[in-house]
Design a protein around this motif. Structure first.
Motif, short mmCIF file in Angstrom:
data_model
loop_
_atom_site.label_atom_id
_atom_site.label_comp_id
_atom_site.label_asym_id
_atom_site.label_seq_id
_atom_site.Cartn_x
_atom_site.Cartn_y
_atom_site.Cartn_z
N VAL A 186 -6.17 13.77 1.68
CA VAL A 186 -5.00 13.16 2.31
C VAL A 186 -3.83 14.06 1.92
CG1 VAL A 186 -3.42 11.20 2.32
CG2 VAL A 186 -5.89 10.81 2.20
N VAL A 188 0.29 15.62 2.73
CA VAL A 188 1.61 15.21 3.23
C VAL A 188 1.73 15.54 4.72
CG1 VAL A 188 4.10 15.50 2.95
CG2 VAL A 188 2.59 15.62 0.95
N ALA A 189 1.29 16.74 5.07
CA ALA A 189 1.39 17.17 6.46
C ALA A 189 0.32 18.23 6.69
CB ALA A 189 2.78 17.71 6.75
N ALA A 190 0.36 18.82 7.87
CA ALA A 190 -0.73 19.72 8.26
C ALA A 190 -0.93 20.87 7.28
CB ALA A 190 -0.46 20.26 9.67
N HIS A 260 5.38 11.67 -3.07
CA HIS A 260 4.41 11.57 -1.97
C HIS A 260 3.37 10.50 -2.21
CE1 HIS A 260 6.34 14.96 -0.26
NE2 HIS A 260 6.05 15.72 -1.29
N TYR A 265 -1.43 4.30 -5.35
CA TYR A 265 -1.86 4.78 -4.04
C TYR A 265 -2.90 5.88 -4.19
CZ TYR A 265 -1.57 6.90 0.64
OH TYR A 265 -1.86 7.41 1.89
N MET A 269 -6.57 5.87 -2.73
CA MET A 269 -6.97 6.92 -1.79
C MET A 269 -8.13 7.74 -2.34
SD MET A 269 -5.37 6.33 0.86
CE MET A 269 -5.24 4.62 0.34
N VAL A 272 -11.07 6.24 -1.02
CA VAL A 272 -11.24 6.51 0.43
C VAL A 272 -11.76 7.93 0.65
CG1 VAL A 272 -10.04 6.72 2.64
CG2 VAL A 272 -9.45 4.85 1.07
N ARG A 276 -15.41 9.17 2.09
CA ARG A 276 -15.48 9.99 3.31
C ARG A 276 -16.16 11.33 3.03
NH1 ARG A 276 -9.67 8.83 6.41
NH2 ARG A 276 -10.03 6.58 6.61
N ASP B 677 -4.33 5.51 10.58
CA ASP B 677 -5.57 5.30 9.86
C ASP B 677 -5.37 4.13 8.88
OD1 ASP B 677 -8.25 7.01 8.91
OD2 ASP B 677 -7.30 5.84 7.31
N GLU B 679 -7.13 2.89 6.44
CA GLU B 679 -7.46 3.05 5.03
C GLU B 679 -6.45 3.89 4.27
OE1 GLU B 679 -12.14 2.79 4.14
OE2 GLU B 679 -11.53 4.59 5.22
N THR B 680 -5.81 4.83 4.95
CA THR B 680 -4.92 5.76 4.25
C THR B 680 -3.45 5.62 4.64
OG1 THR B 680 -5.21 7.44 5.97
CG2 THR B 680 -6.72 7.53 4.08
N GLY B 681 -3.19 5.06 5.81
CA GLY B 681 -1.82 5.02 6.30
C GLY B 681 -1.38 6.30 6.98
N VAL B 682 -2.30 7.26 7.09
CA VAL B 682 -1.94 8.53 7.73
C VAL B 682 -1.65 8.30 9.22
CG1 VAL B 682 -2.79 10.81 8.41
CG2 VAL B 682 -3.20 9.96 6.09
N TYR B 720 7.82 13.30 7.08
CA TYR B 720 7.57 14.19 5.94
C TYR B 720 8.76 14.39 5.00
CZ TYR B 720 4.22 15.53 9.56
OH TYR B 720 3.29 15.51 10.55
N HIS B 740 8.54 18.78 2.21
CA HIS B 740 7.78 19.42 3.27
C HIS B 740 8.61 19.48 4.55
CE1 HIS B 740 4.39 20.92 5.48
NE2 HIS B 740 4.80 20.15 6.45
N ASP B 746 2.98 20.93 12.31
CA ASP B 746 3.13 19.48 12.22
C ASP B 746 3.64 18.83 13.50
OD1 ASP B 746 2.58 19.63 9.42
OD2 ASP B 746 4.61 20.34 9.11
N TRP B 802 2.80 8.27 4.10
CA TRP B 802 1.55 7.53 4.28
C TRP B 802 1.47 6.28 3.39
CZ3 TRP B 802 2.09 10.10 8.08
CH2 TRP B 802 1.89 11.46 8.22
N GLU B 803 1.94 6.42 2.17
CA GLU B 803 1.83 5.26 1.29
C GLU B 803 2.64 4.08 1.82
OE1 GLU B 803 2.89 5.83 -2.82
OE2 GLU B 803 2.08 3.86 -3.36
N HIS B 806 0.77 2.61 4.62
CA HIS B 806 -0.37 1.89 4.05
C HIS B 806 0.06 0.53 3.51
CE1 HIS B 806 -3.55 1.21 0.91
NE2 HIS B 806 -4.30 1.56 1.94
#
Lengths: 288, 832
Positions: A186, A188-190, A260, A265, A269, A272, A276, B677, B679-682, B720, B740, B746, B802-803, B806
């Motif tokens: 998981v 923060v970004a790509a 982040h 969390y 995660m 998770v 996965r 998502d 499960e993750t909040g993504v 971000y 970020h 992104d 994400w958190e 979530h």
């Protein structure tokens, strides 16, 4: 100066490099320089002599045995791993992870050895190598030794390397039929650092056999989660049983908190991504 | 579609108007070949390099500063401390705020007290940047830490540590905006939706190029020369002048190419003032290029705003009657441009909507954080985000379709020009059509089906969000008087200079400081239309230079106004030039003006192409052959034409806080489709569209580029980017390692569309549109809201890592406070 004044030498052979590292207390090997130069720029380490090992042919090869064991020289770049037929042949996941280290300029320079020896907990390859049961081949002027990847990473920016020692290559055992690997983060970004990450190597013979589950960003080094591994062994390779096994990940982890993600969390995660990664490994192993 | 430069000449005959064409940018050639002139390319003879000594503490007394070790270092020219700088100054920096806030003192460097992490206490000048940096580490500063306040709401409480003793309070400004009759609306509504708290987070749009300046205090002439990448240089000059004791005509400011500025390059005058004093002390120019972490810690952040006790009266049919809220704007440790944020939001009081009853109790507070400064979408974005949140929350709570609820409450196409409750006039637009287009571009029908098919149990949810926003442009600076009635500001304007040079070259000179807005190109397009020639034949000099450019006090590039003010000035100047050319040609060709026509750099008698005079001939007659002309004509015509465009504004009513605060209102409607998502909040963006209406587009591709740029910054901010401080006032994201900044990886592909509702109030029907109004923040939050269930908490923050997502997704299961409740009138008229 931005970089404090430092001596630089580019040896022609590995023994020469090892001599330089042994005889100079303030010496550090320089491979791709993607981390070390930043460390020097931020003045968090002081180095008197940079021993540039990046051009040593002996450290730049990738070999694959008939049994599928692969050995990657410590100065092989991420881009070379990504494009290596030898790596892709039996260790596709290593190539895929190398290919996702951002960005292309870094992949052109950064090396597997540097990625491991910096022991930055956000680095991509250490948890994978621990999961795959890799061996770190270490040499010094006095001889050579092998260290299991699992025992190599000792703490934030700390490894099992002694002064004067050099990581020369990494040996990764084969991923045979029924054995697969998974790697899930998981982020923060790509193209950013992972918030939490898991790598797994799972053997399936009807039921799950040996499983190695490694979590990253929950401690200073990649950690194997024995509880989950034990819970997986002998279990059916199903989503339900993997979920149940991941539930063993609990308060024994005390991950760091930053902007982040809180510790809580990251712990959640971790379950998770572990689940996965194991499912990905099962799927990959089953496809062979 | 754009045409290439070479084909521009070829198509000249066929093109009736250059305005409206996506011609190739004139500035691209040099910029893409690395031939731009950015601040770090600049230098002055004998310059030293500056490095600021900055406080590691968020709030502390300065006990002592000892520069001896630094001065002893080889290569160090000088060290200037805060106390020394103060001695060299006449008065503190000018303050916009009245009353207590007006007593907040700021000097070029901190004196006695530091008030945020990174506050500068001294500055070193040395023979290289690296020497200066090393020497700065040797400046010994002893601090005595003080209590810290980092929360903009808590800062207003009586027991909060006070940052500025002379002000005696952290409340820099307070006022109540009260339009219509909110009490009536709350009493007569069928439902009142009450929201406890909405929080618009702190972030900053990241420029590739940090701040920088080369400053020389010339001992011989007393001229202070400032080469910098300031985007509004004369604002800095006006603030710095009294402090340094330098009259404006002894300043020489210039700005050339700027590597990105989103408002954050308006306000670094304290650094420039410190460099000026350092130069004066050292007797040589001082060059400073900001380090990235320095930029993130100290340059500027965007306004962080908290809305409390929000009440929204709604009728049973979905008609929203208004909004009541308390707003706290956290502007950091010093007032740079602030507290103008306390009024600038009121350019868009009802946002895109028709409701008429609005009460906002607005408080600006100072905290131990980096000072804020305008950031793309400045102050309106925060308010518009709040309005979009309440519309979505009303839809969510009362069961309305967010699309239909918006359409029903939007200002309708037939309502324009539409006067808002505080006297602003929305000039033109078509919001329902824009929304329909944006929904179609994002394939929303397809995603709605996909959402239903996805169902539950898959671990994924699809959400569709809408961001409706306005980009108000061409400020009436008179709105500053709503904050402080004593301020001598009102109106707006921009200057341009059009000239025929000695050999007949057409030259346009602007006082603007473009940072990617393509002023060279668009100014050439409108000039080419007036002179009936190709834009290739028009040279446009952009980049501000006090010595050469024509300017007014408002000159610069900010606040979505160039298409109106800048091009208005260009059009006026070029029209004057055209008239002079025609007058000279009329004499030369012995033909009446109304029988003349311009074409391809010449003037001819209509229907008699042989009777013509090229521009070089006109120039010759005026500049080097003027005895040929009648003396009256020769002494009147100069071929040097200046025009100042002035928009039609009045001074606002400061007592009622009403007036026409901006001339134009561009709209943007964004639609965002996300997959979340569980499960993750993504959050992953599946589709994104943006429909822009900025009136007449001078160059559609330039408009589209700015739509994309603003969308990218907004999406990154929504998911971000966030500047957060811990309780000790330490910034948690001082570098790109933690912060970020969104990259091309992104940002999803953006499908953009446009409609053109020409402004009736501008010379060319265009409207400013560069800021974009923060629509992605609205749209992303709206999409996340769309995946949440009836019992989940509402999306209450503009930043959703994400958190946080979530937590929202599972808030219902845990029974977390939802942050919202509805009070409804029962069938018998009783409240339930």
């Amino acid at each position: 100066m931005l970089l404090k004044s430092v001596e630089y030498v580019r040896p022609d052979t590995v023994p020469e490099a090892l001599d330089l590292l042994r005889s100079n207390v303030g010496a550090a090997p320089l491979a791709g320089g993607q981390s070390l130069t930043n460390v020097l720029k931020h003045r968090v380490a002081s180095v008197d002599l940079l021993v540039d090992i990046s051009a040593l042919a002996e450290l730049r090869s990738i070999t694959r045995t008939a049994e599928g064991v692969i050995e990657i020289g410590s100065c092989v770049t991420y881009d070379e791993i990504d494009h290596s037929r030898e790596v892709r042949a039996g260790h596709d996941i290593v190539a895929r992870v190398a290919a996702h280290i951002e960005d292309q300029q870094i992949r052109n320079r950064g090396t597997i050895g540097g990625n491991c020896c910096l022991s930055d907990p956000t680095n991509n390859l250490p948890p994978l190598l621990v999961a795959l049961g890799a061996t770190m081949n270490v040499r010094s002027a006095g001889g050579s030794r092998q260290v299991a990847a699992e025992d190599f990473f000792k703490g934030y920016f700390l490894t099992a390397l002694e002064p004067g020692e050099l990581l020369t290559s990494v040996t990764i055992p084969p991923l045979l039929s029924g054995v697969g690997a998974g790697y899930v983060s998981v982020s923060v970004a790509a193209d950013s650092k992972a918030i939490v990450r898991a790598a797994a190597r799972v053997e399936v013979k009807g039921v799950i056999g040996e499983a190695r589950v490694v979590l990253a960003r929950v401690a200073s080094v990649p950690v194997r989660h024995r509880g989950m591994e034990d819970a997986l062994r002998g279990a059916p390779p199903t989503a339900e049983s993997v979920r149940a096994a991941a539930a063993t990940i609990g308060n024994e982890l005390e991950p760091i908190a930053d902007s982040h993600g809180s510790s809580q969390y990251r712990r959640e995660m971790a379950r998770v991504v572990a689940q996965r990664a194991v499912l990905e490994a099962i799927a990959e192993g089953g496809g062979k | 579609m754009s045409v290439t430069s070479s084909s521009q000449a070829a198509t000249r005959e066929r093109v009736r108007s250059w305005t409206g064409q996506s011609i190739t940018r004139k500035e691209d050639g040099r910029l893409v070949q690395g031939q731009g002139s950015f601040i770090d390319d600049m230098g002055m003879h004998g310059q030293g390099y500056a490095w600021f000594v900055r406080s590691p503490h968020a709030h502390a007394r300065i006990v002592s500063i000892d520069p001896a070790s630094a001065l002893a270092m080889e290569g160090v020219y000088a060290v200037l401390t805060g106390a020394e700088a103060r001695e060299m100054c006449q008065v503190p920096f000018f303050q916009i705020a009245p009353g207590d806030g007006g007593r907040i003192e700021e000097w070029p460097l901190a004196v006695d007290t530091v008030r945020y992490q990174g506050d500068a206490v001294a500055v070193v000048l040395a023979d290289s940047r690296d020497t200066a940096r090393d020497a700065a580490e040797l400046v010994e500063v002893e601090y005595d830490p003080l209590p810290v306040v980092v929360d903009g709401v808590k800062a207003a409480e009586p027991d909060a540590p006070v940052l500025h003793e002379k002000a005696g309070t952290n409340v820099a400004w307070h006022g109540t905006y009260d339009f219509g009759d909110i009490d009536w609306a709350l009493k007569n509504a069928d439902h009142v939706v009450k929201i406890d708290r909405l929080h618009f987070h702190r972030f900053s749009s990241t420029p590739l190029e940090c701040n920088g300046a080369v400053v020389d205090w010339d001992r011989g002439t007393g001229v202070v020369e400032v080469k910098s990448n300031l985007q509004m240089p004369m604002f800095a000059a006006m603030v710095m002048g009294p402090t340094l004791g330098v009259p404006i005509n002894k300043f020489s400011f210039s700005s050339r190419d700027i590597g990105g500025a989103f408002g954050n390059k308006i306000s670094f005058y304290p650094q420039i003032a410190a460099l000026a004093l350092l130069s004066k002390k050292a007797g040589r120019p001082a060059k400073w290029t900001e380090y990235r972490t320095e930029h993130m810690l100290t340059s500027t952040h965007g306004n962080e705003r908290t809305f409390l006790d929000i009440e929204v009266p709604v009728m049973a049919d979905g008609t929203i009657l208004g909004v009541k809220a308390r707003a706290y704007d956290d502007v950091g440790a010093y007032l740079h441009y602030e507290p103008l944020g306390a009024v600038i939001w009121s350019q868009v009081v009802p946002g895109c909507y028709k409701f008429k009853n609005v009460q906002v109790d607005f408080t600006t507070t100072v905290t131990n954080k980096c000072p804020v400064s305008p950031n793309r979408g400045y102050s309106r974005m925060q308010h518009l985000w709040m309005l979009e949140r309440i519309v979505d929350i009303v839809a969510h709570e009362l069961g309305f379709d967010p699309v239909e609820l918006r359409k029903a409450n939007y200002v309708q196409p037939e309502d324009y020009p539409y006067q808002t409750p505080n006297g602003c006039v929305y000039d033109s637009g078509n919001l329902p059509l824009s929304l329909d287009m944006a929904l179609e571009l994002a394939d929303v029908e397809v995603w709605r089906r996909r959402k239903l098919e996805l169902g539950t149990g898959t671990g994924k949810r699809i959400g569709i969000g809408i961001g409706s926003t306005l980009d108000s442009g061409t400020n009436n600076f008179g709105q500053a008087r709503i904050v402080n009635p004593d301020l001598p500001f009102s109106g707006n304007g921009e200057a341009a200079f059009a000239k025929l040079d000695l050999y007949g070259e057409v030259n346009i000179n602007l006082g603007t400081t473009p940072q990617g807005q393509s002023h060279e190109t668009t100014a050439a397009q409108v000039a080419a239309d007036i002179l009936n020639m190709s834009p290739d034949q028009v040279t446009v000099t952009t980049g501000f230079d006090q010595a050469h450019n024509s300017f007014v006090g408002f000159s610069g590039t900010y606040a979505s106004q160039f298409a109106v003010t800048g091009l208005g000035a260009v059009m006026g100047a070029v029209e004057k030039l055209r008239d002079e050319i025609l007058e000279v040609a009329s004499f030369a060709l012995q033909a009446p003006i109304d029988e003349l026509e311009l074409g391809d750099g010449a003037c001819a008698v209509r229907g008699e192409p042989a009777r013509a005079i090229p521009f070089i001939g006109i120039a010759n007659l005026v500049y080097t052959n003027n005895a040929v002309l009648p003396i009256e004509l020769a002494s009147r015509v100069t071929l040097n034409c200046r025009h100042v465009y002035v928009p039609p504004f009045q001074v606002p009513d400061t007592e009622h806080k009403t007036g026409n605060l901006t001339l134009t209102y561009s709209s943007q409607i964004h639609v965002c489709v996300v997959e979340v998502d569980e499960e993750t909040g993504v959050v992953e963006i599946l589709a994104y569209s943006a429909v822009d209406d900025c009136g007449k587009r001078i160059n559609p591709q330039v408009v589209e580029g700015q739509v994309h740029g603003a969308a990218g910054l907004g999406i990154a901010a929504a998911l971000y980017e966030s500047f957060e401080y811990d309780e000790d006032g330490q910034l948690q994201e001082p570098s790109f390692y933690e912060y970020h900044a969104g990259t091309a990886r992104d940002i999803p592909g953006i499908r953009s569309g446009s409609i053109e509702s020409p402004s009736p109030f501008t010379p060319n029907g265009a409207k400013g549109m560069g800021e974009g109004g923060g629509a992605p923040l609205h749209a992303v939050c709206s999409a996340i809201q769309d995946v949440l269930g009836k019992n989940d908490a509402i999306v209450a923050d503009s930043h959703n890592p994400w958190e946080r997502v979530h937590l929202l997704l599972h808030s219902g299961e845990r029974g977390d406070p939802r942050g919202v409740r509805v009070v409804s009138r029962g069938t018998e008229g009783a409240w339930v």
